[in-house]
Design a protein around this motif. Structure first.
Motif, PDB file in Angstrom:
ATOM      1  N   LYS A 207      -4.990   8.862  -9.871  1.00  0.00           N
ATOM      2  CA  LYS A 207      -4.303   8.508  -8.615  1.00  0.00           C
ATOM      3  C   LYS A 207      -3.941   7.027  -8.589  1.00  0.00           C
ATOM      4  O   LYS A 207      -2.855   6.646  -8.160  1.00  0.00           O
ATOM      5  N   MET A 208      -4.871   6.188  -9.030  1.00  0.00           N
ATOM      6  CA  MET A 208      -4.629   4.738  -8.996  1.00  0.00           C
ATOM      7  C   MET A 208      -3.412   4.385  -9.846  1.00  0.00           C
ATOM      8  O   MET A 208      -2.582   3.573  -9.457  1.00  0.00           O
ATOM      9  N   LYS A 209      -3.332   4.988 -11.036  1.00  0.00           N
ATOM     10  CA  LYS A 209      -2.194   4.704 -11.912  1.00  0.00           C
ATOM     11  C   LYS A 209      -0.895   5.092 -11.194  1.00  0.00           C
ATOM     12  O   LYS A 209       0.080   4.329 -11.179  1.00  0.00           O
ATOM     13  N   GLU A 210      -0.903   6.250 -10.575  1.00  0.00           N
ATOM     14  CA  GLU A 210       0.280   6.754  -9.871  1.00  0.00           C
ATOM     15  C   GLU A 210       0.647   5.827  -8.702  1.00  0.00           C
ATOM     16  O   GLU A 210       1.799   5.430  -8.538  1.00  0.00           O
ATOM     17  N   TRP A 211      -0.333   5.484  -7.895  1.00  0.00           N
ATOM     18  CA  TRP A 211      -0.097   4.632  -6.724  1.00  0.00           C
ATOM     19  C   TRP A 211       0.406   3.244  -7.115  1.00  0.00           C
ATOM     20  O   TRP A 211       1.305   2.702  -6.492  1.00  0.00           O
ATOM     21  N   ILE A 212      -0.224   2.668  -8.152  1.00  0.00           N
ATOM     22  CA  ILE A 212       0.156   1.306  -8.545  1.00  0.00           C
ATOM     23  C   ILE A 212       1.539   1.314  -9.193  1.00  0.00           C
ATOM     24  O   ILE A 212       2.392   0.469  -8.881  1.00  0.00           O
ATOM     25  N   GLU A 213       1.790   2.276 -10.061  1.00  0.00           N
ATOM     26  CA  GLU A 213       3.121   2.359 -10.691  1.00  0.00           C
ATOM     27  C   GLU A 213       4.213   2.552  -9.647  1.00  0.00           C
ATOM     28  O   GLU A 213       5.306   2.001  -9.771  1.00  0.00           O
ATOM     29  N   ALA A 214       3.926   3.340  -8.617  1.00  0.00           N
ATOM     30  CA  ALA A 214       4.930   3.571  -7.568  1.00  0.00           C
ATOM     31  C   ALA A 214       5.332   2.251  -6.909  1.00  0.00           C
ATOM     32  O   ALA A 214       6.506   2.049  -6.572  1.00  0.00           O
ATOM     33  N   ARG A 215       4.386   1.351  -6.781  1.00  0.00           N
ATOM     34  CA  ARG A 215       4.720   0.045  -6.205  1.00  0.00           C
ATOM     35  C   ARG A 215       5.370  -0.868  -7.240  1.00  0.00           C
ATOM     36  O   ARG A 215       6.252  -1.662  -6.918  1.00  0.00           O
ATOM     37  N   GLN A 216       4.927  -0.768  -8.493  1.00  0.00           N
ATOM     38  CA  GLN A 216       5.504  -1.614  -9.537  1.00  0.00           C
ATOM     39  C   GLN A 216       6.984  -1.303  -9.749  1.00  0.00           C
ATOM     40  O   GLN A 216       7.801  -2.208  -9.918  1.00  0.00           O
ATOM     41  N   TYR A 217       7.329  -0.009  -9.725  1.00  0.00           N
ATOM     42  CA  TYR A 217       8.717   0.397  -9.992  1.00  0.00           C
ATOM     43  C   TYR A 217       9.534   0.525  -8.711  1.00  0.00           C
ATOM     44  O   TYR A 217      10.684   0.954  -8.753  1.00  0.00           O
ATOM     45  N   GLY A 218       8.916   0.189  -7.572  1.00  0.00           N
ATOM     46  CA  GLY A 218       9.676   0.154  -6.324  1.00  0.00           C
ATOM     47  C   GLY A 218       9.910   1.515  -5.682  1.00  0.00           C
ATOM     48  O   GLY A 218      10.681   1.620  -4.729  1.00  0.00           O
ATOM     49  N   ASP A 219       9.298   2.597  -6.180  1.00  0.00           N
ATOM     50  CA  ASP A 219       9.431   3.905  -5.520  1.00  0.00           C
ATOM     51  C   ASP A 219       8.731   3.853  -4.166  1.00  0.00           C
ATOM     52  O   ASP A 219       9.181   4.455  -3.189  1.00  0.00           O
ATOM     53  N   ASP A 220       7.601   3.156  -4.146  1.00  0.00           N
ATOM     54  CA  ASP A 220       6.889   2.887  -2.897  1.00  0.00           C
ATOM     55  C   ASP A 220       7.153   1.418  -2.567  1.00  0.00           C
ATOM     56  O   ASP A 220       6.477   0.527  -3.059  1.00  0.00           O
ATOM     57  N   GLU A 221       8.209   1.192  -1.774  1.00  0.00           N
ATOM     58  CA  GLU A 221       8.621  -0.196  -1.480  1.00  0.00           C
ATOM     59  C   GLU A 221       7.485  -0.916  -0.752  1.00  0.00           C
ATOM     60  O   GLU A 221       6.976  -0.424   0.258  1.00  0.00           O
ATOM     61  N   HIS A 222       7.078  -2.075  -1.265  1.00  0.00           N
ATOM     62  CA  HIS A 222       5.881  -2.744  -0.761  1.00  0.00           C
ATOM     63  C   HIS A 222       5.976  -4.235  -1.043  1.00  0.00           C
ATOM     64  O   HIS A 222       6.637  -4.649  -1.998  1.00  0.00           O
ATOM     65  N   GLU A 223       5.270  -5.024  -0.248  1.00  0.00           N
ATOM     66  CA  GLU A 223       5.337  -6.487  -0.422  1.00  0.00           C
ATOM     67  C   GLU A 223       4.772  -6.948  -1.771  1.00  0.00           C
ATOM     68  O   GLU A 223       5.023  -8.074  -2.192  1.00  0.00           O
ATOM     69  N   TRP A 224       3.993  -6.108  -2.452  1.00  0.00           N
ATOM     70  CA  TRP A 224       3.485  -6.489  -3.778  1.00  0.00           C
ATOM     71  C   TRP A 224       4.612  -6.603  -4.798  1.00  0.00           C
ATOM     72  O   TRP A 224       4.444  -7.220  -5.845  1.00  0.00           O
ATOM     73  N   SER A 225       5.727  -5.963  -4.533  1.00  0.00           N
ATOM     74  CA  SER A 225       6.811  -5.932  -5.496  1.00  0.00           C
ATOM     75  C   SER A 225       7.806  -7.043  -5.157  1.00  0.00           C
ATOM     76  O   SER A 225       8.282  -7.149  -4.030  1.00  0.00           O
ATOM     77  N   TYR A 226       8.116  -7.847  -6.157  1.00  0.00           N
ATOM     78  CA  TYR A 226       8.994  -9.011  -5.973  1.00  0.00           C
ATOM     79  C   TYR A 226      10.294  -8.724  -6.721  1.00  0.00           C
ATOM     80  O   TYR A 226      10.300  -8.569  -7.946  1.00  0.00           O
ATOM     81  N   ILE A 227      11.394  -8.626  -5.971  1.00  0.00           N
ATOM     82  CA  ILE A 227      12.679  -8.340  -6.621  1.00  0.00           C
ATOM     83  C   ILE A 227      13.300  -9.638  -7.137  1.00  0.00           C
ATOM     84  O   ILE A 227      13.466 -10.593  -6.387  1.00  0.00           O
ATOM     85  N   CYS A 228      13.597  -9.655  -8.427  1.00  0.00           N
ATOM     86  CA  CYS A 228      14.117 -10.887  -9.050  1.00  0.00           C
ATOM     87  C   CYS A 228      15.548 -11.173  -8.602  1.00  0.00           C
ATOM     88  O   CYS A 228      16.303 -10.270  -8.318  1.00  0.00           O
TER      89      CYS A 228
END
Lengths: 414, 414
Positions: free
Chosen positions: A393-414
């Motif tokens: 689950k953690m891998k899924e949740w974290i990847e979702a934020r890394q790739y922007g599927d789960d839009e979140h403040e952790w993700s910084y758009i260049c």
């Protein structure tokens, strides 16, 4: 009187050499305050990193792209690198993006002799819309500055470096595969470049960022690893530097790692002290999920940030997501010291649910066994399983934020 | 069954990658033997350092000599450097003496990221007859090999490297001033040069030796230093690498050193543990001379080699000379743990005779005061004295052997 003079004169000499203001009182009168680290010398007049001064020199010889399946971690690099020099007299110089190239350094340079070096590991991801995203780069910058300060290397404005890394990453966009699981591994590195053999704070430094396209850590799905608990060597200790991302923490880990591999284990697990506290696995943080002996409540446990544990960004992300999504399901999420004996007992009593490492490279790395004192502790996976539920689950949740599927403040758009 | 397969296959993979022979039994059956370090992989087929293959490329641009009085430790270097490359497939390559020059290294080279680096400090002296002499180079080579092995860098034949260093030193003879107290500081350094970011044993390395002419540490006679006891930071730990001469041990020492200087002390004194054991001073070993509380016997004490103390060549020389020349005068010479409290008590009771650091740079460095818990402990020197008797004698005795006035097996004629 001799005594006063001795100390005043030494303090004065030191003040001159370190660029400090003079001390208000002779040092011996301040001795009661000695057991703390004084604020660093003011460097407000020195230039900070300034992204507006960036100069880009493009390569005239672009590299061919490697097939995504042939990518090996940290072996191939992009066309360019980011470089920023620092001098203790003037501060940070204009940032430059230049063709990827060798560093030419005097053999007396302090990075070769005294390990004046620290680094970060972070990744850039391409989302479905083609945007390039960084994951929690502010956390990397915060840690980078802490690491640098601990070895007398210069600090800098973290936002400015993120801005430059974003520009650099966009310039290298073609190297980032679009498939899920692929990314561009970024390696910001800071080295001391003073070319004298005296041991002291480096008067010059070089910050550089290189980038390596990488594939998924588990190309064919999770593969659980087995660990050997290491007690004959100690990675970190209270008052040491084990919580900083210094080069100094890595070379000494390789022999225990090689030993563990020689006995058939993929990684070693670092224990600490007579109590055999569980600290970290190889170069990752470590989590265990178990049922509380008294209450039966499910607990996700990791070692606390007591100075001996690397302050992992993935560790922090796992904790944060666990608090957000597992606590409402009845889990207890705890940062505390725990021992091998505790794990062994939990395993024997059927209370050990799962265990996994966490880090930037793999996100999570499920653990099958731990070898300890001649026993092989089963960490809760069935023979046909390669991951527990929480790790997956953690891998899924974290990847979702890394790739922007789960839009979140952790993700910084260049 | 799954379990057997997992481990066998991991062990096999590891055996292949580390160049080992396969294990005789599955690794999990050997788990009881896990708490020791297995013998290193056999490298008997790899070439060792071979002095007969030395190639010398002389500089066409010899440097002007600096006036002896202007020499600063480790800032100016001779015309040439010695370089020997190593590959894990072939071993040590032909040694080369080349003009002193920058190293050109890929920014991904492992020395910049993971501190794969260790070094030695030694000196060459010119005797009255004009011979060049090294001091106990076998001890340096022994330690150099131990340091290298601890961070998975290659070992080598110490005698072969001494032979090459002797040739290099003779080539640079004109840089060694003839006056007593002057010498040529030699810095053998070994760095990992693999250019990938994976953390593992480096597949290639570079050994180089550079040389810097140096003047006497005390140009105008001894100058006693004062120390600040450091307890908020810890230099070394049992099971750590504090007894090896790794770059990793140096960068983390600079901030505590700067802190001590900022409060008017020339060096810091490293304590260990709740007991506040006295371990080392700055980057030197540490000796105290005191009268035994019970017997009144004079004792020369230094911390034992328990893994947290650098195995100093000068430390060993001081101990050896003390056993030869002080014991017959009624002294007791002891390597044992001792605490700040013990020193404080001895000072209060007038039993602390003197204290000094020992190292290659200064030979001995007398200590006037130690600041500890708000107290200033007087180490036995009177206000007008800059050295105690033992420190002064040790310097004289050791220099006599270094410069060949006292002909001894410690002195190696190039």
């Amino acid at each position: 009187m001799m005594r006063h003079q001795l100390f005043r004169s030494a303090a004065h000499a030191s003040a001159l050499s370190a660029g400090r203001t003079g001390l208000a009182a002779p040092a011996w009168q301040q001795a009661v305050r000695q057991y703390s680290i004084a604020p660093a010398a003011s460097e407000t007049k020195l230039a900070d990193i300034d992204p507006s001064q960036l100069v880009i020199e493009r390569t005239t010889n672009p590299k061919p792209l490697k097939a995504a399946k042939d990518l090996i971690f940290g072996r191939n690099f992009t066309d360019h690198m980011l470089m920023i020099e620092w001098q203790n007299t003037t501060g940070w110089q204009a940032p430059r993006i230049v063709p990827y190239q060798n560093l030419s350094l005097d053999p007396a340079t302090c990075v070769f002799h005294y390990a004046f070096e620290c680094f970060e590991g972070m990744k850039a991801y391409k989302d479905k819309a083609g945007n390039i995203r960084l994951f929690r780069p502010d956390k990397n910058m915060e840690r980078f500055n802490k690491s640098a300060a601990r070895i007398a290397l210069p600090n800098f404005n973290g936002s400015a470096l993120i801005e430059l890394i974003a520009k650099f990453t966009k310039l290298e966009s073609r190297f980032i595969p679009e498939e899920r699981g692929y990314s561009l591994y970024l390696r910001p590195t800071l080295i001391g470049t003073q070319k004298t053999l005296g041991v002291g704070p480096p008067g010059s430094a070089l910050l550089f960022v290189i980038a390596s396209p990488v594939g998924p850590y588990y190309p064919t799905g999770f593969k659980a690893v087995s660990l050997e608990a290491t007690d004959y060597a100690v990675r970190a200790w209270p008052g040491g530097v084990g919580d900083k991302k210094l080069g100094a923490n890595y070379a000494p880990c390789v022999v225990p790692q090689r030993e563990a591999m020689g006995r058939g284990f993929q990684q070693n697990l670092w224990l600490f002290g007579e109590q055999e506290y569980v600290t970290e696995v190889g170069t990752m943080n470590f989590f265990v999920a178990l049922r509380n002996k008294e209450t039966g409540q499910k607990e996700l446990i990791t070692a606390p940030l007591d100075g001996t544990i690397l302050e992992g960004v993935t560790r922090d992300s796992v904790l944060s997501l666990a608090r957000e999504r597992l606590v409402p399901q009845g889990w207890n999420v705890v940062e505390r010291k725990y021992t091998m004996k505790e794990l062994d007992e939990a395993a024997n009593e059927g209370r050990l649910i799962e265990a996994f490492g966490s880090g930037t490279a793999a996100i999570v790395s499920p653990v099958r066994h731990i070898s300890w004192k001649g026993k092989l502790i089963n960490c809760g996976l069935k023979d046909h399983e390669e991951s527990g539920e929480i790790a997956a689950k953690m891998k899924e949740w974290i990847e979702a934020r890394q790739y922007g599927d789960d839009e979140h403040e952790w993700s910084y758009i260049c």
